[in-house]
Design a protein around this motif. Structure first.
Motif, PDB file in Angstrom:
ATOM      1  N   ILE A 176       3.019  26.143  18.941  1.00  0.00           N
ATOM      2  CA  ILE A 176       2.720  25.605  17.598  1.00  0.00           C
ATOM      3  C   ILE A 176       4.021  25.228  16.883  1.00  0.00           C
ATOM      4  O   ILE A 176       4.113  24.166  16.261  1.00  0.00           O
ATOM      5  CB  ILE A 176       1.920  26.635  16.752  1.00  0.00           C
ATOM      6  N   ALA A 177       5.029  26.088  16.976  1.00  0.00           N
ATOM      7  CA  ALA A 177       6.313  25.831  16.306  1.00  0.00           C
ATOM      8  C   ALA A 177       6.955  24.557  16.857  1.00  0.00           C
ATOM      9  O   ALA A 177       7.504  23.740  16.108  1.00  0.00           O
ATOM     10  CB  ALA A 177       7.253  27.015  16.499  1.00  0.00           C
ATOM     11  N   THR A 178       6.854  24.357  18.173  1.00  0.00           N
ATOM     12  CA  THR A 178       7.441  23.164  18.814  1.00  0.00           C
ATOM     13  C   THR A 178       6.761  21.896  18.299  1.00  0.00           C
ATOM     14  O   THR A 178       7.419  20.911  17.938  1.00  0.00           O
ATOM     15  CB  THR A 178       7.279  23.251  20.351  1.00  0.00           C
ATOM     16  N   LEU A 179       5.396  21.934  18.242  1.00  0.00           N
ATOM     17  CA  LEU A 179       4.641  20.770  17.756  1.00  0.00           C
ATOM     18  C   LEU A 179       4.982  20.469  16.303  1.00  0.00           C
ATOM     19  O   LEU A 179       5.226  19.325  15.927  1.00  0.00           O
ATOM     20  CB  LEU A 179       3.132  21.025  17.883  1.00  0.00           C
ATOM     21  N   ALA A 180       5.005  21.509  15.480  1.00  0.00           N
ATOM     22  CA  ALA A 180       5.291  21.340  14.047  1.00  0.00           C
ATOM     23  C   ALA A 180       6.683  20.751  13.847  1.00  0.00           C
ATOM     24  O   ALA A 180       6.889  19.867  13.013  1.00  0.00           O
ATOM     25  CB  ALA A 180       5.167  22.681  13.327  1.00  0.00           C
ATOM     26  N   GLY A 181       7.642  21.217  14.633  1.00  0.00           N
ATOM     27  CA  GLY A 181       9.018  20.721  14.539  1.00  0.00           C
ATOM     28  C   GLY A 181       9.100  19.233  14.885  1.00  0.00           C
ATOM     29  O   GLY A 181       9.795  18.463  14.207  1.00  0.00           O
ATOM     30  N   ALA A 209       9.596  13.508  12.774  1.00  0.00           N
ATOM     31  CA  ALA A 209       9.169  12.101  12.630  1.00  0.00           C
ATOM     32  C   ALA A 209       8.697  11.826  11.199  1.00  0.00           C
ATOM     33  O   ALA A 209       7.967  10.870  10.955  1.00  0.00           O
ATOM     34  CB  ALA A 209       8.054  11.806  13.624  1.00  0.00           C
ATOM     35  N   ASP A 210       9.086  12.702  10.228  1.00  0.00           N
ATOM     36  CA  ASP A 210       8.719  12.573   8.801  1.00  0.00           C
ATOM     37  C   ASP A 210       7.221  12.688   8.560  1.00  0.00           C
ATOM     38  O   ASP A 210       6.697  12.170   7.569  1.00  0.00           O
ATOM     39  CB  ASP A 210       9.213  11.239   8.196  1.00  0.00           C
ATOM     40  N   GLY A 211       6.507  13.355   9.476  1.00  0.00           N
ATOM     41  CA  GLY A 211       5.073  13.590   9.268  1.00  0.00           C
ATOM     42  C   GLY A 211       4.856  14.978   8.685  1.00  0.00           C
ATOM     43  O   GLY A 211       5.799  15.767   8.557  1.00  0.00           O
ATOM     44  N   ASN A 212       3.607  15.265   8.336  1.00  0.00           N
ATOM     45  CA  ASN A 212       3.307  16.566   7.751  1.00  0.00           C
ATOM     46  C   ASN A 212       1.982  17.071   8.324  1.00  0.00           C
ATOM     47  O   ASN A 212       0.994  16.338   8.331  1.00  0.00           O
ATOM     48  CB  ASN A 212       3.205  16.426   6.225  1.00  0.00           C
ATOM     49  N   ILE A 213       1.975  18.308   8.829  1.00  0.00           N
ATOM     50  CA  ILE A 213       0.731  18.854   9.394  1.00  0.00           C
ATOM     51  C   ILE A 213      -0.093  19.492   8.268  1.00  0.00           C
ATOM     52  O   ILE A 213       0.360  20.417   7.593  1.00  0.00           O
ATOM     53  CB  ILE A 213       1.029  19.892  10.504  1.00  0.00           C
ATOM     54  N   GLU A 214      -1.328  18.976   8.050  1.00  0.00           N
ATOM     55  CA  GLU A 214      -2.227  19.507   7.012  1.00  0.00           C
ATOM     56  C   GLU A 214      -3.080  20.649   7.568  1.00  0.00           C
ATOM     57  O   GLU A 214      -3.441  21.569   6.848  1.00  0.00           O
ATOM     58  CB  GLU A 214      -3.163  18.402   6.498  1.00  0.00           C
ATOM     59  N   LYS A 215      -3.435  20.562   8.851  1.00  0.00           N
ATOM     60  CA  LYS A 215      -4.341  21.553   9.450  1.00  0.00           C
ATOM     61  C   LYS A 215      -4.085  21.593  10.948  1.00  0.00           C
ATOM     62  O   LYS A 215      -3.748  20.570  11.550  1.00  0.00           O
ATOM     63  CB  LYS A 215      -5.781  21.094   9.169  1.00  0.00           C
ATOM     64  N   ILE A 216      -4.278  22.770  11.547  1.00  0.00           N
ATOM     65  CA  ILE A 216      -4.031  22.880  12.998  1.00  0.00           C
ATOM     66  C   ILE A 216      -5.067  23.825  13.607  1.00  0.00           C
ATOM     67  O   ILE A 216      -5.456  24.826  12.990  1.00  0.00           O
ATOM     68  CB  ILE A 216      -2.579  23.373  13.258  1.00  0.00           C
ATOM     69  N   VAL A 227       0.836  -1.207   0.000  1.00  0.00           N
ATOM     70  CA  VAL A 227       0.000   0.000   0.000  1.00  0.00           C
ATOM     71  C   VAL A 227       0.874   1.262   0.000  1.00  0.00           C
ATOM     72  O   VAL A 227       1.899   1.326   0.685  1.00  0.00           O
ATOM     73  CB  VAL A 227      -0.981  -0.012   1.206  1.00  0.00           C
ATOM     74  N   THR A 228       0.474   2.233  -0.831  1.00  0.00           N
ATOM     75  CA  THR A 228       1.263   3.478  -0.946  1.00  0.00           C
ATOM     76  C   THR A 228       0.363   4.693  -0.720  1.00  0.00           C
ATOM     77  O   THR A 228      -0.860   4.589  -0.782  1.00  0.00           O
ATOM     78  CB  THR A 228       1.891   3.603  -2.355  1.00  0.00           C
ATOM     79  N   GLY A 229       0.994   5.818  -0.491  1.00  0.00           N
ATOM     80  CA  GLY A 229       0.243   7.070  -0.349  1.00  0.00           C
ATOM     81  C   GLY A 229       0.349   7.637   1.052  1.00  0.00           C
ATOM     82  O   GLY A 229       0.946   7.037   1.945  1.00  0.00           O
ATOM     83  N   GLU A 230      -0.249   8.830   1.220  1.00  0.00           N
ATOM     84  CA  GLU A 230      -0.268   9.483   2.531  1.00  0.00           C
ATOM     85  C   GLU A 230      -1.712   9.563   2.991  1.00  0.00           C
ATOM     86  O   GLU A 230      -2.619   9.835   2.199  1.00  0.00           O
ATOM     87  CB  GLU A 230       0.351  10.882   2.423  1.00  0.00           C
ATOM     88  N   PHE A 231      -1.933   9.344   4.291  1.00  0.00           N
ATOM     89  CA  PHE A 231      -3.281   9.273   4.831  1.00  0.00           C
ATOM     90  C   PHE A 231      -3.384  10.243   6.008  1.00  0.00           C
ATOM     91  O   PHE A 231      -2.465  10.331   6.828  1.00  0.00           O
ATOM     92  CB  PHE A 231      -3.587   7.847   5.291  1.00  0.00           C
ATOM     93  N   ASN A 232      -4.514  10.955   6.061  1.00  0.00           N
ATOM     94  CA  ASN A 232      -4.704  11.947   7.126  1.00  0.00           C
ATOM     95  C   ASN A 232      -5.309  11.302   8.371  1.00  0.00           C
ATOM     96  O   ASN A 232      -6.200  10.451   8.281  1.00  0.00           O
ATOM     97  CB  ASN A 232      -5.624  13.062   6.639  1.00  0.00           C
ATOM     98  N   VAL A 233      -4.818  11.712   9.522  1.00  0.00           N
ATOM     99  CA  VAL A 233      -5.351  11.235  10.794  1.00  0.00           C
ATOM    100  C   VAL A 233      -5.401  12.427  11.761  1.00  0.00           C
ATOM    101  O   VAL A 233      -4.536  13.303  11.715  1.00  0.00           O
ATOM    102  CB  VAL A 233      -4.491  10.063  11.342  1.00  0.00           C
ATOM    103  N   GLU A 234      -6.454  12.451  12.592  1.00  0.00           N
ATOM    104  CA  GLU A 234      -6.622  13.599  13.492  1.00  0.00           C
ATOM    105  C   GLU A 234      -6.151  13.248  14.904  1.00  0.00           C
ATOM    106  O   GLU A 234      -6.521  12.199  15.445  1.00  0.00           O
ATOM    107  CB  GLU A 234      -8.091  14.028  13.528  1.00  0.00           C
ATOM    108  N   LEU A 235      -5.296  14.108  15.477  1.00  0.00           N
ATOM    109  CA  LEU A 235      -4.791  13.902  16.849  1.00  0.00           C
ATOM    110  C   LEU A 235      -5.249  15.056  17.734  1.00  0.00           C
ATOM    111  O   LEU A 235      -5.330  16.208  17.292  1.00  0.00           O
ATOM    112  CB  LEU A 235      -3.251  13.858  16.848  1.00  0.00           C
TER     113      LEU A 235
END
Length: 702
Positions: free
Chosen positions: A640-645, A650-657, A621-629
């Motif tokens: 916010i900067a600390t969380l984003a960093g 961890a090679d993740g990407n924030i889509e929305k905050i 399986v390939t691709g990126e999947f969104n999950v809400e935390l």
């Protein structure tokens, strides 16, 4: 009203005696055909075709166009067939008349659909012979001039159609005089009181402005004489509808719009245009950024002229247009002027005629790609643009696009394949977003990749009809191929429960099922299954009706690879990711929606084989999947900067905050994070837990 004799006299100034006689013959034929028919005003019907021919004679149109004008209502109103006209006047004239005839035989559900179908037929005829549109425009112009005899509702409907379609077409074909008259007559029919008020105000302002106008004109005449140049100088007034549009659109008072004085200077040759420009810039100071050279770069409709704005005496703004006599003729009659300047041996379209041909070719392409007539007319309306931007290809070719166009519009204007495979762009050598509106003078370079596909999000920002139509068409094809592929996998999955496979089912049995479902091809059936319109379980049972019950659904769940595309959606309520136990809900028209097995939204239908199908994640399986935390932590500076960093580490990407403050000390942050699978999510959560002040982290589910 003109008579046939007075018209013939006018025609003899530019047509030969034989051609004038052919026009006469067409008139007498029309007179006989319409015998006994009258217009709403009570006049004999033949006065209308005669008036239409007279409008075309003002443009010096050829004899075949004039004959078609005389006969344009014969097929529609008198029952004389096209073949009879072809026998009498030749195939060309019969084709022109047929192209202009309205679509009255077809029964439409809505007026909009009728108008759209009408326009489609006209576009087809225009592609064969561009003169069709000129006869049609002249026909509409005379109808607009005699509109007051109609009832109010019908009058407003015709005026609205004229303002929305026929006026922009006249403008697109460079026919300025007709365009202005269409707009003013349409405005008068739609808003009679507003039209009359503005007309009265213009009349009053004209009297007050006369002295300044004369002084300005005198200073321009003296300036040209001093420089030894000859040119005709005339004052130019804005037409009523454009004044109304500016007052409404720019929220400006009538006095502000009428403060501008406008002149046109017509000279003998192009060289003189630029010399006159230099002279008037010496006379009065030019306004920066208001000079436009449409001679070097003509507008999309072939219009050519120099435009400049000056500070006149007492700081009065003066707009000046400078052009040659031929440009003046082209500006007023546009494509119709092609016949005026066409020599006997010159059959190759040039200038505005070539541009009009190009435009019609584009319209035909839109028609072939559009899903239906209403989608087609929506695209055409978008394309009948009054303003353009001029951009360059990397090789220096000029491209004309409507105002607000983006790199995606540019890519489709270059070629459909360039648009479909576009992935990025460079504007003036810098990487830029595909949605950035283009500015005149920019150089645009498209970065494409083989195998790339159009993005549905492009439909939110493209402005040209061509781009919109081609994106929709490509998405339909893409959706179909993906639906067929998914449908085949789903059907074979269920058939495996009957110890069968699609290849083992006889062609005769498949044909029986297709006839039963009123479908033509096997692919149509698979597409229906993939889109969720038909249930794989039901179809499999029908295909395998001769043998027993299914032993459960099959040997195992259907594997999801993440590359299924438009027909596979991931539920927003429970945001499943690889590694989660999942189930597929079949939704009509949407295809398959993937939910978590524990999702409350599908608990009622979880075990219904007609609504749900067991799924698993494929190994590859390939691709990126969104999950809400949901992260609870102590409030601190730079949160916010600390969380984003940490997420990025961890090679993740924030889509929305998003952030709530529960009390003065504790903050609750909602993160929409893009991950590859559950293991990746675990790494992201582990990284966030190491942060100072983090109290609690939960994954949000339905």
């Amino acid at each position: 009203m003109p008579s046939i004799d007075s018209l013939a006299e006018r025609l003899s100034t530019y047509l030969g005696p034989d051609q004038v006689n052919l026009v006469r013959r067409a008139f007498y034929y029309a007179e006989q055909a319409h015998d006994g028919q009258r217009r709403r005003s009570g006049e004999p019907y033949v006065t209308h075709p005669l008036a239409v021919a007279s409008i075309l004679a003002d443009m010096h149109m050829d004899h075949q166009s004039l004959m078609a004008a005389m006969l344009h209502d014969v097929i529609e109103d008198t029952g004389i067939p096209k073949e009879a006209l072809a026998g009498q006047f030749g195939e060309t004239v019969a084709e022109l008349v047929d192209g202009v005839s309205k679509l009255t035989q077809m029964d439409f559900q809505t007026k909009a659909e009728a108008q759209a179908e009408n326009f489609q037929k006209m576009a087809m005829a225009m592609a064969r012979d561009i003169r069709v549109i000129l006869v049609k425009l002249a026909d509409r112009l005379h109808n607009m001039r005699t509109l007051e005899v109609l009832a109010g509702e019908k009058r407003r409907r015709i005026a609205k159609e004229t303002l929305e379609i026929y006026a922009p077409i006249a403008n697109r074909l460079g026919m300025h005089s007709m365009y202005v008259e269409f707009e003013d007559l349409g405005f008068k029919a739609m808003h009679p009181m507003r039209s009359e008020r503005i007309r009265g105000a213009v009349r009053k302002a004209r009297g007050n402005r006369k002295e300044i106008l004369n002084k300005l004109q005198e200073s321009l005449v003296n300036c040209l004489e001093r420089e030894g140049m000859h040119g005709e100088i005339s004052g130019r007034e804005k037409h009523l509808y454009s004044i109304y549009q500016k007052m409404r659109g720019k929220r400006r008072a009538f006095n502000e719009i009428m403060d501008v004085y406008a002149f046109r200077i017509v000279v003998d040759k192009v060289d003189t245009c630029y010399r006159v420009l230099g002279a008037v810039h010496n006379l009065y100071k030019p306004l920066p950024g208001r000079f436009k050279d449409y001679i070097a770069i003509p507008k999309a409709n072939g219009y050519q002229s120099l435009h400049t704005t000056l500070f006149g005496m007492h700081g009065v703004p003066i707009e000046i247009q400078i052009r040659t006599r031929e440009m003046e003729e082209l500006a007023n009659h546009g494509i119709a002027a092609h016949w005026l300047y066409k020599s006997a041996e010159d059959d190759q379209p040039k200038g505005s005629h070539a541009r009009a041909r190009q435009w019609v070719k584009g319209i035909l392409e839109l028609q072939q790609r559009a899903g239906n007539s209403l989608e087609f007319i929506e695209s055409v309306k978008i394309d009948l643009f009054p303003d353009e931007v001029y951009v360059f290809t990397p090789k220096g070719r000029i491209m004309e696009l409507p105002k607000g166009s983006t790199a995606v519009d540019f890519a489709y204007a270059v070629h459909t394949d360039v648009g479909n495979s576009c992935i990025a762009c460079r504007i003036n050598r810098r990487l830029a977003p595909l949605s950035e509106p283009l500015q005149s003078g920019s150089t645009v370079e498209i970065v494409s990749a083989p195998g790339a596909r159009p993005n549905p999000a492009w439909l939110n920002f493209v402005v040209t009809g061509k781009a919109r139509t081609h994106i929709r068409h490509a998405l339909k094809l893409q959706r179909r191929s993906e639906s067929i592929s998914l449908g085949e996998r789903m059907l074979n999955k269920v058939l495996a429960g009957f110890d069968s496979h699609l290849d083992k089912i006889s062609e005769e049995r498949i044909q029986q099922i297709l006839t039963e479902y009123q479908l033509e091809l096997r692919e149509d059936l698979l597409e229906e299954i993939g889109l969720g319109n038909r249930m794989a379980f039901v179809v499999a049972r029908r295909l395998h009706s001769e043998g027993g019950e299914s032993r459960a659904q099959s040997d195992g769940p259907l594997a999801i690879r993440g590359t299924e595309g438009l027909v596979l959606n991931y539920a927003k309520c429970c945001t499943p990711i690889p590694g989660d136990p999942i189930v597929g809900h079949l939704s009509a028209g949407k295809g398959m929606v993937v939910h978590l097995e524990s999702c409350k939204n599908i608990s009622d239908i979880r075990h219904n084989p007609e609504k749900c199908i067991a799924l698993s994640w494929a190994k590859d399986v390939t691709g990126e999947f969104n999950v809400e935390l949901r992260v609870e932590l102590e409030h601190q500076r730079g949160l916010i900067a600390t969380l984003a960093g940490s997420v990025a580490a961890a090679d993740g990407n924030i889509e929305k905050i998003g952030m709530d403050e529960r009390d003065g000390r504790i903050s609750v942050v909602q993160l929409l994070v893009s991950v590859h699978d559950r293991a990746h999510l675990a790494r992201v959560i582990k990284k966030l837990r190491t942060l100072k002040g983090v109290i609690h982290i939960t994954r949000v589910r339905a």
